[in-house]
Design a protein around this motif. Structure first.
Motif, PDB file in Angstrom:
ATOM      1  N   GLN A 117     -16.379  -4.014   8.239  1.00 42.70           N
ATOM      2  CA  GLN A 117     -15.817  -3.249   9.353  1.00 42.70           C
ATOM      3  C   GLN A 117     -15.545  -1.831   8.902  1.00 42.70           C
ATOM      4  O   GLN A 117     -15.191  -1.581   7.743  1.00 42.70           O
TER       5      GLN A 117
ATOM      6  N   SER B 194     -11.056   3.911   7.121  1.00 42.06           N
ATOM      7  CA  SER B 194     -11.182   2.994   5.985  1.00 42.06           C
ATOM      8  C   SER B 194     -12.421   2.140   6.186  1.00 42.06           C
ATOM      9  O   SER B 194     -13.001   2.086   7.277  1.00 42.06           O
TER      10      SER B 194
ATOM     11  N   GLN C 264     -13.802  -1.933   5.332  1.00 41.71           N
ATOM     12  CA  GLN C 264     -13.399  -3.273   4.929  1.00 41.71           C
ATOM     13  C   GLN C 264     -14.611  -3.947   4.279  1.00 41.71           C
ATOM     14  O   GLN C 264     -15.687  -4.009   4.868  1.00 41.71           O
TER      15      GLN C 264
ATOM     16  N   LEU D  48     -11.744 -10.560   1.629  1.00 42.69           N
ATOM     17  CA  LEU D  48     -11.794  -9.316   2.406  1.00 42.69           C
ATOM     18  C   LEU D  48     -10.767  -8.342   1.836  1.00 42.69           C
ATOM     19  O   LEU D  48      -9.613  -8.713   1.595  1.00 42.69           O
ATOM     20  N   ARG D  49     -11.178  -7.109   1.612  1.00 42.64           N
ATOM     21  CA  ARG D  49     -10.254  -6.082   1.155  1.00 42.64           C
ATOM     22  C   ARG D  49     -10.582  -4.777   1.878  1.00 42.64           C
ATOM     23  O   ARG D  49     -11.734  -4.503   2.212  1.00 42.64           O
ATOM     24  N   GLU D  50      -9.550  -4.001   2.101  1.00 44.67           N
ATOM     25  CA  GLU D  50      -9.715  -2.727   2.812  1.00 44.67           C
ATOM     26  C   GLU D  50      -9.490  -1.555   1.869  1.00 44.67           C
ATOM     27  O   GLU D  50      -8.580  -1.577   1.038  1.00 44.67           O
TER      28      GLU D  50
END
Length: 203
Positions: free
Chosen positions: A35, A46, A48, A78-80
């Motif tokens: 994303q 940002s 994702q 998942l990391r942003e």
């Protein structure tokens, strides 16, 4: 700004200019952009990233729906990453270890090893009392503070408690080597967490 997610494989050492260098091996391949957040829609910018293969039956429904919405292959983690500019990224784009090159300086964020409940000597490095002659004071925390005033333990007093298992960031680590074929980067020094932990690498 370059960012990627990876798995800590462990530590080893290499020789460079006849000098031994301790390095941490990080598997940093097959990151997919799940994303992209923008100022217009989300109020900040940002990307994702998704990392690590996972079976569909192992995903909870909200997470599965998130991947289905953007038509992305299912990922375990998942990391942003907050970035000032996201124009160079597209949903579904794959990021590998080659986003970094030798000589880059990176910050690595991970979760430290959990130590459980520990006393003040291990947790805060305080000194112990005499160990003999009936002192009855060995590894205890010491004075709790004043007497009648303020009649309480002041905030911030270093006491026994839970140690480790917190988010920590190590800054300004040098990328010593990048292996594009194996999707591995070697970083000088140590990185938070045990083997197998997921880390965020930001350059």
């Amino acid at each position: 700004m370059k960012s990627i997610m990876g798995k800590k494989i462990g530590m080893t050492q290499i020789f460079e200019d006849e000098k031994l260098i301790p390095v941490t091996v990080i598997e940093a391949g097959s990151n997919f952009v799940v994303q992209i957040k923008t100022n217009e829609v989300d109020g900040y910018t940002s990307i994702q990233l998704g990392f690590g293969d996972v079976k569909e039956k192992q995903l909870i429904k909200p997470k599965k729906g998130h991947f289905d919405k953007f038509k992305i292959e299912y990922k375990k983690y998942l990391r942003e990453f907050r970035l000032e500019d996201v124009t160079g990224y597209e949903v579904g784009q794959e990021l590998n270890a080659d986003v970094f090159s030798e000589g880059d300086v990176v910050d690595i964020q991970g979760t430290t090893k959990g130590k459980g409940f520990q006393g003040v000597i291990k947790r805060h490095g305080q000194a112990r009392g005499p160990m003999s002659h009936g002192s009855r004071y060995h590894r205890r925390p010491g004075s709790m503070g004043a007497c009648a005033t303020p009649s309480r333990v002041l905030k911030g007093k270093k006491l026994p408690g839970h140690m480790g298992n917190v988010t920590a960031t190590v800054q300004n680590l040098k990328v010593v080597k990048v292996d594009v074929e194996k999707n591995v980067i070697l970083v000088k020094g140590s990185v938070p967490g045990p083997k197998g932990t997921i880390v965020k690498v930001k350059g």
